[in-house]
Design an enzyme around this catalytic site. Structure first.
Site, PDB file in Angstrom:
ATOM      1  N   GLU A 258     -78.829 -44.963 -16.096  1.00 28.49           N
ATOM      2  CA  GLU A 258     -78.102 -43.765 -16.523  1.00 28.49           C
ATOM      3  C   GLU A 258     -77.743 -44.006 -17.977  1.00 28.49           C
ATOM      4  OE1 GLU A 258     -77.853 -41.212 -14.769  1.00 28.49           O
ATOM      5  OE2 GLU A 258     -78.198 -41.933 -12.733  1.00 28.49           O
ATOM      6  N   CYS A 297     -70.649 -39.330 -21.065  1.00 31.48           N
ATOM      7  CA  CYS A 297     -72.112 -39.247 -21.128  1.00 31.48           C
ATOM      8  C   CYS A 297     -72.594 -37.819 -20.956  1.00 31.48           C
ATOM      9  CB  CYS A 297     -72.733 -40.138 -20.060  1.00 31.48           C
ATOM     10  SG  CYS A 297     -72.124 -39.781 -18.402  1.00 31.48           S
TER      11      CYS A 297
END
Ligand code: NAP
Length: 672
Positions: A258, A297
């Site tokens: 990720e 993020c």
């Protein structure tokens, strides 16, 4: 000043920093506050502890046992979260940020616990999909099963969510039955460490299930093999470096990544100033720029708006950003805290300057003076790019802080093309009330995104926000975003399991999966199955009923009683003109009702309720004169609570010719 010593939990022991320990500084003052790191943590001992203690103990539990443990753990943390809030302020996070990180992490664990109980069996084997018939006579069949990998899950986490980032990975791994080694980012590891200590002190999980390495990983990655999983969250640069570790490549070790992501948000062509969608967009973009001081993020980095709307949007966003109160996160009035460190602040300013080389600063300052407190505070910066087609920094450089760039589009295809220039993102949001716009963006941008979030006047009140990954839904994204996929309910659990195609006879498949398969042995119980309690019923226990002949009068009565006088049941000539029927036929619902009449035992007993039917298929029409009989077989049992459990019955309706008329799964709740 005494420095907090951030310990690691290795092979069953808490160990203080040693050797090449590093300093951690407070985000709020810049002062050193903790020491972390060990010279060469004993990787062999960690792996041995996980594989010989944690793995076997977790695998001995069922999915439901593990889910119950996760729920207990979440409630344990819930009672202690104030201590985590108190520590977390020093990372620069506000009370609102804690709700995302700490409460969000606990909430994610609770959802995964509930998914484990609801969507997984009370067993050690997860059946992935239905049985596949591989032979003409049905004596050779296939079934995909998933069982936990025998190694260890190494979770390398980013600094921005020290609690959520750990728990959202821990929960699926534990549910799968894999022990975990957590490696938090150094900058905020003291918060993770406090949470891991709470987990271990609770003794809810078996010994060896969780270990913690604060500081470097030593040679751990060089010791992993194909039964291990690395799940990494962090920057694309670090991901690239770690995933190319020769040992990981040589042994095809699963590597879930990720990474960072240049997420976009598109203002629909219909969302002009004055519409609810325009206002929602301004509110959401402001929130995305300022939550966690932009260190998220999923934060909106690129704002894509119709050409004619960009000026109004920049003006509205600027007014909204004016109301941001940046400062000490412990103050109630503060709406935006600090970045994690001075180094992070320098990095964000450098990246913002890079983007600004191809864009204009329309809000904020690229060279702000240091904050008088010594903290890593940085006010929001808004850029505007006049030519987003030729500029590239805004599509490739992640300024991991309160920075976003506005750009204009000519038409929707152009908007989608700009969004896709991110090279693969965790999320793109679209603010539109026009369903055609939504469809066009979804078709154009879905392949480049792990998630597409639509917001409009209809869903705004309940919508969870552009930036919130949800445990029920996949989190991750293709390309630049890392190509990983986390969460998504059971999907997230399967990363820690091996899917295996099992091929063999129905009896073998039923024995492995604890789910009866057509063709497998049937058993006769000592009494009618409706008289047997949940715990006494055996998988495969079967009732065969006598036959009941269907008459024209039955069909007439059912039609007039229910009001279902559809021509196929009433008019022989009309039914014959229909390609599916030989003439007037019985209602499918009549067959189901008569089937129930044939198989139920009427007296009060352990069957508490019929909760539904699954997979119903009508396969062969029934006409007056046909005789219907039923086979009722216990297919699967799933405990629901301490009082009752769900029994899934396989029901087959046949007529006198032996042909199958209908097939379905019946669900009942039965007393334990
Ligand atoms: P980072 O610098 O890439 O570090 C990520 C993790 O990797 C940290 O735990 C770090 O530990 C560790 N690490 C670095 N080098 C290592 C090595 N050689 N061996 C083993 N571990 C190593 O990222 P970050 O600054 O912590 O986080 C910010 C980035 O994460 C942003 O780019 C953000 O977009 C991304 N992020 C992505 C997601 C997502 O779900 N996609 C979520 C959150 C954040 P140390 O701290 O000890 O160096």
């Amino acid at each position: 000043m005494t420095l907090h010593q951030v310990e690691s939990f290795i092979a069953g022991r808490w160990l203080p920093p040693s050797g090449d320990a590093r300093l951690i500084h407070s985000a709020l003052t810049g002062q050193p506050m903790a020491q972390v790191g060990r010279a060469g943590p004993d990787s062999a001992a960690m792996l041995d502890y996980a594989k010989t203690k944690g793995g076997p103990a977790l695998r001995a539990l069922t999915f439901h046992d593990r889910a119950r443990a996760l729920k207990a753990l979440a409630l344990h943390l819930q009672d202690r979260k104030q201590a985590l809030y108190d520590l977390s302020f020093d990372t620069g996070a506000t009370a609102q940020d804690h709700l995302i990180d700490i409460d969000g992490g606990i909430g994610t664990m609770l959802v995964m616990a509930s998914k484990g109980r609801r969507d997984m069996p009370d067993d050690q084997v997860y059946l992935d999909g239905p049985v596949e018939t591989l032979s003409r006579q049905g004596s050779f069949m296939g079934q995909h099963i998933c069982t936990p990998l025998r190694g260890v899950a190494v979770h390398i986490n980013a600094f921005n969510f020290p609690v959520w980032g750990m728990l959202e990975k821990l929960a699926p791994a534990i549910l799968a039955g894999m022990p975990v080694i957590v490696k938090p980012a150094t900058a905020s590891c003291y918060v993770t460490q406090a949470c891991v200590r709470m987990i271990l002190d609770s003794a809810i999980l078996p010994q060896g299930s969780v270990q913690l390495v604060c500081g470097g990983l030593g040679d751990l990655l060089d010791r992993l093999d194909g039964q291990d999983v690395v799940s990494f969250t962090g920057s694309a640069g670090t991901a690239g470096q770690l995933r190319s570790t020769p040992n990981l490549m040589d042994n095809a070790v699963r590597f879930v990544a990720e990474q960072d992501s240049l997420n976009a948000s598109i203002l629909g062509p219909d969302a002009v100033p004055g519409t609810p969608e325009f206002d929602l967009f301004v509110t959401e973009a402001t929130r995305e720029i300022t939550t966690k001081a932009g260190q998220k993020c999923t934060a909106i980095r690129r704002i894509i708006a119709p050409h004619g709307t960009t000026d109004a949007l920049i003006a509205a966003l600027s007014r909204s950003l004016d109301s941001v109160v940046m400062g000490d996160p412990r103050q109630d009035t503060t709406t935006m805290g600090a970045l994690i460190s001075a180094a992070q602040r320098d990095d964000v300013l450098a990246k913002a300057a890079q983007i600004a080389s191809q864009a204009d600063v329309v809000y904020g300052d690229l060279t702000p003076p240091p904050h008088p407190s010594g903290g890593a505070y940085l006010a929001p910066i808004l850029l505007s790019c006049p030519d987003p087609d030729t500029a590239h920094h805004l599509h490739t450089v992640e300024a991991f802080g309160p920075v976003a760039t506005v750009m204009g589009y000519t038409d929707l295809d152009h908007a989608v093309a700009l969004a896709n220039r991110g090279g693969g993102s965790l999320v793109t949001s679209v603010f539109t009330h026009d369903t055609d716009v939504a469809r066009q963006v979804a078709l154009g941008a879905a392949a480049f995104n792990g998630r597409i979030y639509f917001n409009d006047r209809t869903s705004a009140g309940e919508s969870t926000g552009h930036g919130s990954p949800l445990p029920h839904m996949v989190h991750g994204g293709p390309g630049r975003a890392g190509g990983g996929e986390e969460l998504g309910g059971v999907r997230g659990v399967l990363h820690y399991m091996q899917r295996t195609a099992i091929q063999g006879s129905p009896d073998i498949l039923a024995a492995i999966g604890h789910r009866w398969v057509p063709g497998a042995a049937e058993a006769t119980g000592p009494a009618h199955p409706f008289k047997r309690r949940f715990g006494d019923l055996a998988i495969g226990e079967t009732l065969h009923t006598p036959a009941r002949t269907i008459t024209v009068q039955d069909i007439e009565t059912f039609a007039h009683f229910t009001g279902d006088t559809f021509y196929a049941h009433m008019d022989d000539a009309a039914a014959k003109r229909n390609p599916f029927f030989p003439g007037r036929v019985a209602h499918g619902y009549l067959l189901l009702s008569f089937a129930a009449g044939l198989f139920v035992s009427p007296d009060e007993g352990p069957v508490l309720a019929n909760t539904g039917l699954d997979n119903l298929r009508f396969l062969d029409p029934v006409v007056a004169g046909d005789a219907l009989s039923v086979r009722l077989t216990v297919k699967q049992k799933t405990p629901r609570n301490t009082d009752y459990g769900e029994v899934r019955w396989h029901v087959t309706l046949t007529k006198q010719t032996g042909s199958t008329v209908a097939e379905y799964d019946l669900l009942t709740m039965n007393a334990l």
